[in-house]
Design a protein around this motif. Sequence first.
Motif, PDB file in Angstrom:
ATOM      1  N   LEU A  50       0.839  -1.207   0.000  1.00 45.97           N
ATOM      2  CA  LEU A  50       0.000   0.000   0.000  1.00 45.97           C
ATOM      3  C   LEU A  50       0.875   1.259   0.000  1.00 45.97           C
ATOM      4  CD1 LEU A  50      -2.856   1.297   0.359  1.00 45.97           C
ATOM      5  CD2 LEU A  50      -2.526   1.059   2.824  1.00 45.97           C
TER       6      LEU A  50
ATOM      7  N   VAL B 194      -6.246   5.828   3.681  1.00 46.51           N
ATOM      8  CA  VAL B 194      -5.187   5.002   4.286  1.00 46.51           C
ATOM      9  C   VAL B 194      -5.460   4.776   5.783  1.00 46.51           C
ATOM     10  CG1 VAL B 194      -2.712   4.870   4.780  1.00 46.51           C
ATOM     11  CG2 VAL B 194      -3.490   5.788   2.580  1.00 46.51           C
TER      12      VAL B 194
ATOM     13  N   LEU C 139     -15.952   3.215  10.628  1.00 39.13           N
ATOM     14  CA  LEU C 139     -14.483   3.137  10.530  1.00 39.13           C
ATOM     15  C   LEU C 139     -13.888   3.883   9.347  1.00 39.13           C
ATOM     16  CD1 LEU C 139     -13.986  -0.591  11.542  1.00 39.13           C
ATOM     17  CD2 LEU C 139     -13.370   1.418  12.881  1.00 39.13           C
ATOM     18  N   LEU C 140     -14.741   4.281   8.400  1.00 40.38           N
ATOM     19  CA  LEU C 140     -14.208   4.961   7.221  1.00 40.38           C
ATOM     20  C   LEU C 140     -13.740   6.367   7.591  1.00 40.38           C
ATOM     21  CD1 LEU C 140     -13.889   4.070   4.243  1.00 40.38           C
ATOM     22  CD2 LEU C 140     -15.891   5.400   3.719  1.00 40.38           C
TER      23      LEU C 140
ATOM     24  N   ARG D 266      -7.480   1.506  10.525  1.00 40.50           N
ATOM     25  CA  ARG D 266      -8.482   1.301  11.586  1.00 40.50           C
ATOM     26  C   ARG D 266      -9.193  -0.038  11.419  1.00 40.50           C
ATOM     27  NH1 ARG D 266      -9.430   7.191  11.262  1.00 40.50           N
ATOM     28  NH2 ARG D 266     -10.716   6.827   9.417  1.00 40.50           N
TER      29      ARG D 266
ATOM     30  N   ILE E  29     -10.226  -5.982   2.561  1.00 38.58           N
ATOM     31  CA  ILE E  29     -10.162  -6.124   4.023  1.00 38.58           C
ATOM     32  C   ILE E  29     -11.533  -6.182   4.678  1.00 38.58           C
ATOM     33  CG2 ILE E  29      -7.823  -5.231   4.316  1.00 38.58           C
ATOM     34  CD1 ILE E  29      -9.078  -2.577   5.240  1.00 38.58           C
TER      35      ILE E  29
ATOM     36  N   SER F 297      -8.370   4.767   7.224  1.00 36.39           N
ATOM     37  CA  SER F 297      -9.529   3.869   7.355  1.00 36.39           C
ATOM     38  C   SER F 297      -9.082   2.418   7.241  1.00 36.39           C
ATOM     39  CB  SER F 297     -10.561   4.160   6.256  1.00 36.39           C
ATOM     40  OG  SER F 297     -10.734   5.536   6.059  1.00 36.39           O
ATOM     41  N   ILE F 298      -8.166   2.166   6.297  1.00 33.38           N
ATOM     42  CA  ILE F 298      -7.640   0.810   6.129  1.00 33.38           C
ATOM     43  C   ILE F 298      -6.971   0.359   7.423  1.00 33.38           C
ATOM     44  CG2 ILE F 298      -5.882  -0.578   4.939  1.00 33.38           C
ATOM     45  CD1 ILE F 298      -6.489   0.984   2.388  1.00 33.38           C
TER      46      ILE F 298
END
Lengths: 324, 324
Positions: free
Chosen positions: A132, B125, A323-324, B130, A308, B127-128
Amino acid sequence: MIKVGIVGYGNLGRGVTLAVNSAKDMECVGIFTRRDPNSLIPAVDFPVYSIEKLNDFKGKIDVLLLCGGSATDLPNTTANYLKDFNTVDSFDTHAKIPEYYSKLDKIAKENKTLSAISIGWDPGVFSIARMLFGAVLPNGNDYTFWGRGVSQGHSDAIRRIDGVINAIQYTIPKEQALECVRQGKNPTLKTGDKHLRECFVAVKPDADKALIEKTIKEMPNYFADYETIVNFVSDNEVKEMQKKLSHGGFVFRSGNTTDENSHLLELSLKLDSNPEFTGSVLTAYGRAVARMAKEGVTGCLTAFDIPIKYLSPLSNEQLRATLL
Amino acid sequence: MIKVGIVGYGNLGRGVTLAVNSAKDMECVGIFTRRDPNSLIPAVDFPVYSIEKLNDFKGKIDVLLLCGGSATDLPNTTANYLKDFNTVDSFDTHAKIPEYYSKLDKIAKENKTLSAISIGWDPGVFSIARMLFGAVLPNGNDYTFWGRGVSQGHSDAIRRIDGVINAIQYTIPKEQALECVRQGKNPTLKTGDKHLRECFVAVKPDADKALIEKTIKEMPNYFADYETIVNFVSDNEVKEMQKKLSHGGFVFRSGNTTDENSHLLELSLKLDSNPEFTGSVLTAYGRAVARMAKEGVTGCLTAFDIPIKYLSPLSNEQLRATLL
């Protein structure tokens, strides 16, 4: 409920057992072992079966969480399990991943099963960070540091030296190298520049300590290219250290978007128990494999291929809202 | 080559322009602006068109990278673009994401297009991190810290105060709170416990500084719940600070696998240029959207739904061999 089978009950199997037990959407059908099942008392009261009984559970298990080692267990057994079951494993022999992947992908597709390989924290969570970070900051450098934590391979290598009773080896990131990366200096670092190796060694009463120290420090591949510290301690002290399975590490990406503007991305893990955390990661990917298999996905996947969202017991709506 | 259109040319549009220019697998078809295209000289010599010309490019653009703001631009325009194009945007009004998602998902599915929303570093990034951290360490707490960086909304709020000529506000993580989280103490922290707000304010010569300071510090929602520092400086000093668009932040997950064993996962970003890094993230997701659309995926996606392999120009084989 997702029906899970746990194969192997060493440190990792114990970690997976704990993680499956705390997952509210999972149910453990059984722990499968090569040992006498009556001799095994797991951390959670799940049924224990001989591995030979696994065939009786065809169609009754959504995913097998494989807790064997990468040296011999996984390369010799995963392909066979995949004929009848979906699997998740922690295969971590980096150089052999492409070969392992191809073999399993073929078998899984032929048998319409699904396999997630190389799951854990490295490979696994660290791989996600490396990939990433590299994609969102293409002009830059990667740095992975491991530790402070035990290297089983290096500990084994010391134990094979004549006169050594027991030994444990810690891989430790060098503060100076970490600092240099954090300052965005983009240094060129070999593994030996990034880590030092500290060894705690118990020897026989008549052992030649100077020779053992020299043998360790000059051992090719394992120690010769590293700053190595050797401490002589008692067997009891080594045994005490062997009880603690803490580990951790760092992934950095340091790079630029323009000449003026540089950026630093860092992921770090500090783990009290390497096998318990790895087991927790394996379990989350077990959820993903069970779900994706239900959607009809077959073949072999890595952390790069799995959205994910599949790892979480929350719904997509909940994930977006919270969570976003 | 992936054919990209860039919509909007503010700070983010400039960042995206630079990122698309350095992506070897992308080609910029044009920058589309509401301004007079002749008045716009982009950082890279890409063609510039009036936004009204966009319709002429139907079928000639694989993905539009939308560089408008979340307050009015994106909510009013994305749905319309999605009728004819695939899109990526950085919609970041967290509370309105579910509604925005539903609307775009419907339109994209009706028109067989693909939209990735809320892409950048937070949401994006972060959010990923978390979501991934929470899934692999379910028993724990999340902490997100922002800064040190400029909050545009808070700077605007100060500028609306009578007597203020210009102002800039930095959100700064509190060291003490960071330390407490890093030590695994799992504290309960409100946003105000985690951040302090430092303001640099230029005022009119006859302004009542004491009153302005009081007005800032007592402003509900914006400052009242925070430790706030107010510095009075010249307009030139504020303007100088406004040139630097650095930002960053931290995502932590602190939790346990057993009573004895706790773990700390941390992601941190230090960015010299917020819009250049955000533009770089948007561009990587542009690659993902172009590829997934080619595979027939339609609807609305977030960072949770997109396998990260799609972000990289490397092949899956290369990714597995080098980054896993």
